[in-house]
Scaffold this active site. Structure first.
Site, PDB file in Angstrom:
ATOM      1  N   HIS A   1       0.849  -1.198   0.000  1.00 53.00           N
ATOM      2  CA  HIS A   1       0.000   0.000   0.000  1.00 53.00           C
ATOM      3  C   HIS A   1       0.883   1.245   0.000  1.00 53.00           C
ATOM      4  CE1 HIS A   1      -4.185  -1.633   1.282  1.00 53.00           C
ATOM      5  NE2 HIS A   1      -3.573  -2.448   0.438  1.00 53.00           N
TER       6      HIS A   1
ATOM      7  N   TYR B   1      -9.672   5.390   6.705  1.00 51.95           N
ATOM      8  CA  TYR B   1      -9.960   5.730   8.106  1.00 51.95           C
ATOM      9  C   TYR B   1     -11.003   6.837   8.065  1.00 51.95           C
ATOM     10  CZ  TYR B   1      -5.742   3.215   9.620  1.00 51.95           C
ATOM     11  OH  TYR B   1      -4.804   2.251   9.884  1.00 51.95           O
TER      12      TYR B   1
ATOM     13  N   PRO C   1      -5.673   0.156  18.242  1.00 46.96           N
ATOM     14  CA  PRO C   1      -5.258  -0.295  16.905  1.00 46.96           C
ATOM     15  C   PRO C   1      -5.311   0.764  15.807  1.00 46.96           C
ATOM     16  CG  PRO C   1      -7.377  -1.272  17.536  1.00 46.96           C
ATOM     17  CD  PRO C   1      -6.869  -0.532  18.723  1.00 46.96           C
TER      18      PRO C   1
ATOM     19  N   LYS D   1      -0.018  -0.255  15.005  1.00 46.06           N
ATOM     20  CA  LYS D   1       1.358  -0.326  15.508  1.00 46.06           C
ATOM     21  C   LYS D   1       1.674  -1.555  16.371  1.00 46.06           C
ATOM     22  CE  LYS D   1       3.208   3.226  13.751  1.00 46.06           C
ATOM     23  NZ  LYS D   1       3.132   2.620  12.431  1.00 46.06           N
TER      24      LYS D   1
ATOM     25  N   TYR E   1       3.151   6.453  10.299  1.00 46.18           N
ATOM     26  CA  TYR E   1       2.407   5.255   9.884  1.00 46.18           C
ATOM     27  C   TYR E   1       3.346   4.215   9.266  1.00 46.18           C
ATOM     28  CZ  TYR E   1      -1.753   2.654   8.469  1.00 46.18           C
ATOM     29  OH  TYR E   1      -2.721   1.688   8.346  1.00 46.18           O
TER      30      TYR E   1
HETATM   31  P1  RFL Z   1       0.313 -11.965  21.405  1.00 46.85           P
HETATM   32  O1  RFL Z   1       0.050 -11.975  19.951  1.00 46.85           O
HETATM   33  O2  RFL Z   1      -0.819 -11.687  22.321  1.00 46.85           O
HETATM   34  O3  RFL Z   1       1.017 -13.328  21.791  1.00 46.85           O
HETATM   35  C1  RFL Z   1       1.220 -13.734  23.116  1.00 46.85           C
HETATM   36  C2  RFL Z   1       1.214 -15.244  23.157  1.00 46.85           C
HETATM   37  O4  RFL Z   1       1.478 -15.679  24.492  1.00 46.85           O
HETATM   38  C3  RFL Z   1       0.605 -16.750  24.808  1.00 46.85           C
HETATM   39  N1  RFL Z   1       0.487 -16.837  26.279  1.00 46.85           N
HETATM   40  C4  RFL Z   1       1.160 -17.733  27.015  1.00 46.85           C
HETATM   41  N2  RFL Z   1       2.032 -18.705  26.688  1.00 46.85           N
HETATM   42  C5  RFL Z   1       2.546 -19.469  27.684  1.00 46.85           C
HETATM   43  N3  RFL Z   1       2.211 -19.294  28.997  1.00 46.85           N
HETATM   44  C6  RFL Z   1       1.345 -18.318  29.369  1.00 46.85           C
HETATM   45  N4  RFL Z   1       1.036 -18.159  30.652  1.00 46.85           N
HETATM   46  C7  RFL Z   1       0.785 -17.489  28.361  1.00 46.85           C
HETATM   47  N5  RFL Z   1      -0.094 -16.462  28.376  1.00 46.85           N
HETATM   48  C8  RFL Z   1      -0.252 -16.076  27.112  1.00 46.85           C
HETATM   49  C9  RFL Z   1      -0.682 -16.391  24.084  1.00 46.85           C
HETATM   50  O5  RFL Z   1      -1.510 -17.520  23.868  1.00 46.85           O
HETATM   51  C10 RFL Z   1      -0.131 -15.817  22.787  1.00 46.85           C
HETATM   52  O6  RFL Z   1       0.023 -16.810  21.800  1.00 46.85           O
HETATM   53  O7  RFL Z   1       1.444 -10.859  21.774  1.00 46.85           O
HETATM   54  P2  RFL Z   1       2.696 -10.340  20.913  1.00 46.85           P
HETATM   55  O8  RFL Z   1       3.505 -11.447  20.362  1.00 46.85           O
HETATM   56  O9  RFL Z   1       3.331  -9.321  21.795  1.00 46.85           O
HETATM   57  O10 RFL Z   1       2.052  -9.603  19.653  1.00 46.85           O
HETATM   58  C11 RFL Z   1       1.299  -8.437  19.778  1.00 46.85           C
HETATM   59  C12 RFL Z   1       0.225  -8.361  18.689  1.00 46.85           C
HETATM   60  O11 RFL Z   1      -0.524  -9.565  18.691  1.00 46.85           O
HETATM   61  C13 RFL Z   1      -0.704  -7.166  18.867  1.00 46.85           C
HETATM   62  O12 RFL Z   1       0.024  -6.018  19.285  1.00 46.85           O
HETATM   63  C14 RFL Z   1      -1.431  -6.790  17.550  1.00 46.85           C
HETATM   64  O13 RFL Z   1      -2.330  -7.780  17.174  1.00 46.85           O
HETATM   65  C15 RFL Z   1      -2.156  -5.472  17.692  1.00 46.85           C
HETATM   66  N6  RFL Z   1      -2.923  -5.092  16.496  1.00 46.85           N
HETATM   67  C16 RFL Z   1      -2.293  -4.528  15.398  1.00 46.85           C
HETATM   68  N7  RFL Z   1      -0.943  -4.423  15.348  1.00 46.85           N
HETATM   69  C17 RFL Z   1      -0.322  -3.950  14.206  1.00 46.85           C
HETATM   70  O14 RFL Z   1       0.905  -3.854  14.190  1.00 46.85           O
HETATM   71  N8  RFL Z   1      -1.024  -3.581  13.085  1.00 46.85           N
HETATM   72  C18 RFL Z   1      -2.382  -3.651  13.053  1.00 46.85           C
HETATM   73  O15 RFL Z   1      -2.955  -3.377  11.990  1.00 46.85           O
HETATM   74  C19 RFL Z   1      -3.065  -4.119  14.243  1.00 46.85           C
HETATM   75  N9  RFL Z   1      -4.402  -4.234  14.246  1.00 46.85           N
HETATM   76  C20 RFL Z   1      -4.305  -5.282  16.462  1.00 46.85           C
HETATM   77  C21 RFL Z   1      -5.036  -4.824  15.312  1.00 46.85           C
HETATM   78  C22 RFL Z   1      -4.983  -5.916  17.480  1.00 46.85           C
HETATM   79  C23 RFL Z   1      -6.347  -6.074  17.416  1.00 46.85           C
HETATM   80  N10 RFL Z   1      -6.949  -6.768  18.472  1.00 46.85           N
HETATM   81  C24 RFL Z   1      -7.783  -7.883  18.267  1.00 46.85           C
HETATM   82  C25 RFL Z   1      -6.443  -6.541  19.805  1.00 46.85           C
HETATM   83  C26 RFL Z   1      -6.396  -4.961  15.244  1.00 46.85           C
HETATM   84  C27 RFL Z   1      -7.072  -5.562  16.303  1.00 46.85           C
HETATM   85  C28 RFL Z   1      -8.560  -5.648  16.210  1.00 46.85           C
HETATM   86  C1  PHB Z   2      -6.591  -4.422   9.933  1.00 49.93           C
HETATM   87  O1  PHB Z   2      -6.577  -4.594   8.697  1.00 49.93           O
HETATM   88  O2  PHB Z   2      -6.934  -5.324  10.726  1.00 49.93           O
HETATM   89  C2  PHB Z   2      -6.220  -3.110  10.484  1.00 49.93           C
HETATM   90  C3  PHB Z   2      -5.719  -2.130   9.641  1.00 49.93           C
HETATM   91  C4  PHB Z   2      -5.374  -0.902  10.166  1.00 49.93           C
HETATM   92  C5  PHB Z   2      -5.545  -0.650  11.515  1.00 49.93           C
HETATM   93  C6  PHB Z   2      -6.030  -1.627  12.354  1.00 49.93           C
HETATM   94  C7  PHB Z   2      -6.380  -2.874  11.840  1.00 49.93           C
HETATM   95  O3  PHB Z   2      -5.220   0.577  12.008  1.00 49.93           O
END
Ligand code: RFL
Ligand code: PHB
Length: 398
Positions: free
Chosen positions: A77, A205, A297, A301, A389
């Site tokens: 993108h 957005y 989100p 980041k 971004y």
């Molecule tokens: P995770 O992915 O939560 O992984 C942690 C892992 O640890 C396990 N765990 C354990 N394992 C052993 N013993 C225990 N006691 C444990 N407790 C937990 C869990 O099962 C899991 O597998 O953390 P990590 O690796 O730090 O990664 C972080 C990301 O997952 C998170 O920041 C992103 O998903 C946030 N996020 C976004 N980030 C972006 O960079 N770009 C995006 O576009 C973006 N969009 C989003 C998002 C998060 C969202 N939600 C659902 C919160 C959009 C959404 C809707």
């Molecule tokens: C996504 O595609 O899940 C997404 C994209 C941009 C954001 C958050 C989530 O800021």
């Protein structure tokens, strides 16, 4: 009960993006590690979350030799659109800062990381239970856990606490050591995945009087969309027809653009939080990713920060194992936090600018519209969005 004792250099708790990328970075440096994950493989691989990868994240995955599918299936993108008052405005990253982002689902990244770990014989244990951390303030920490009913103790030199916001690593640090900075927002996001081809090839957005909406995508056939909703939202109150009706109202534009409607294949509600813990280290335990910080989100980041944290950590560990020097590890927390706070600021700012704030008065709302007008009509305004971004640089430890 008998305890099975094993040993490694770095014990990693959590097989999300932070834990898995750390494992690969260490493997590439010849440092041994074991990853312990509470969930099963299919759960971890099916968790639909983030979607936007900064150039720095893409570079790290490519350098690790894990980027083949991302390069084939990821969507490059060149900018995003910011919408308000029924109009969309293009913010051209490539023109403004010479960089792009890649849209590729977090669960696809996780699948590639797990397949790569298996191919390289990097040990990941799924379904571990009762994980606890011991002697993290000494020189010989260990991790105890049960696996298939047997008790284990993993001795290591260092622990990577990569177990997300609800993990055991952060709470293992004694009370009084960490300072927590936090803000909880008065709204959540209702997110869907839909079997519908994206109706344009950039994210939108959209600020609207009815609340924020985001148009994103996962592939040429799957659209990802989000709606600002109340914190106590019960997903049962949002049948598919209501979700589409609301999305179409919020996203509709004067030029007639709208998302294509399709079958909804996933639906979830996510609360919004800004959270930072300082420092990100205690003794030989290093927190990385969501275990140390959460961003709303809106700035895309979270996953990117998780990966930049472990890049810095791997450099500190590399210095330790190459030269016996602690100086990289000693700088881990302060180096990461500099970048984390800038990403926090950006994520908070995007969230505040784009959402309808329940307690805002008319003045606040007019100011918000003026801000949107400024960042989309001034090159300086647009550049600040673009620079943040696509991702700020990752500082090295030396
Ligand atoms: P995770 O992915 O939560 O992984 C942690 C892992 O640890 C396990 N765990 C354990 N394992 C052993 N013993 C225990 N006691 C444990 N407790 C937990 C869990 O099962 C899991 O597998 O953390 P990590 O690796 O730090 O990664 C972080 C990301 O997952 C998170 O920041 C992103 O998903 C946030 N996020 C976004 N980030 C972006 O960079 N770009 C995006 O576009 C973006 N969009 C989003 C998002 C998060 C969202 N939600 C659902 C919160 C959009 C959404 C809707
Ligand atoms: C996504 O595609 O899940 C997404 C994209 C941009 C954001 C958050 C989530 O800021």
């Amino acid at each position: 009960m008998e305890v099975i004792r094993t040993q490694t250099q770095v014990g990693i708790v959590g097989a999300g993006p932070a834990g898995l990328v750390l494992a690969h970075l260490l493997h590439a440096l010849g440092i041994s590690c074991v990853v312990l994950e509470a969930r099963d493989r299919s759960y971890v691989e099916g968790r639909v979350r983030a979607g936007v990868l900064e150039q720095g994240t893409v570079d790290i995955l490519n350098e690790l030799g894990l980027g083949d599918r991302m390069r084939r299936e990821g969507l490059t993108h060149h900018g995003v659109e910011i919408g308000f008052n029924g109009r969309r405005h293009h913010v051209d990253f490539e023109k403004l800062v010479g960089k792009t982002v890649t849209v590729y689902g977090q669960h696809e990244v996780v699948k590639d990381l797990i397949a790569g770990a298996h191919a390289r014989h990097i040990p990941i244990l799924f379904d571990v239970e009762n994980v606890s951390l011991h002697d993290i303030d000494g020189s010989a920490p260990s991790i105890r856990y049960t696996h298939h009913g047997l008790s284990h103790e993993l001795s290591c030199d260092f622990i990577g606490g990569c177990d997300g916001f609800h993990g055991v690593s952060r709470p293992s640090i004694p009370e009084g050591v960490l300072k927590i900075y936090e803000r909880v927002y008065p709204f959540s996001w209702l997110g869907i995945l839909a079997e519908a081809p994206p109706s344009q090839d950039e994210l939108v957005y959209m600020h609207s009087d009815r609340g924020f909406a985001l148009f994103s995508m996962r592939s040429p056939t799957v659209t990802r969309l989000y709606l600002q909703c109340a914190n106590e939202t019960d997903i049962a109150d949002w049948p598919d027809e209501r979700v589409w009706a609301e999305l179409l109202l919020r996203l509709q534009c004067e030029d007639g653009w709208a998302p294509h409607v399709g079958q909804i294949i996933q639906k979830s509600v996510t609360p919004m939080r800004s959270f930072v813990t300082e420092p990100m280290q205690y003794g030989r335990l290093f927190l990385a990713g969501d275990a140390a910080h959460i961003v709303p989100p809106t700035g895309a980041k979270g996953m990117n920060l998780a990966i930049s944290d472990v890049k810095v950590l791997s450099e500190g560990l590399s210095l330790y194992y190459r030269e016996g020097a602690m100086r990289g590890l000693d700088r881990y927390s302060s180096l990461c936090l500099r970048r984390v706070w800038k990403a926090q600021r950006f994520s908070w700012w995007m969230t505040s600018m784009l959402h309808r704030m329940p307690d805002a008065n008319d003045f606040d709302h007019r100011r918000q519209l003026a801000e949107l007008d400024y960042v989309t009509s001034s090159e300086a305004g647009a550049r600040t969005i673009a620079e943040n971004y696509v991702g700020l640089p990752i500082e090295g430890v030396d």
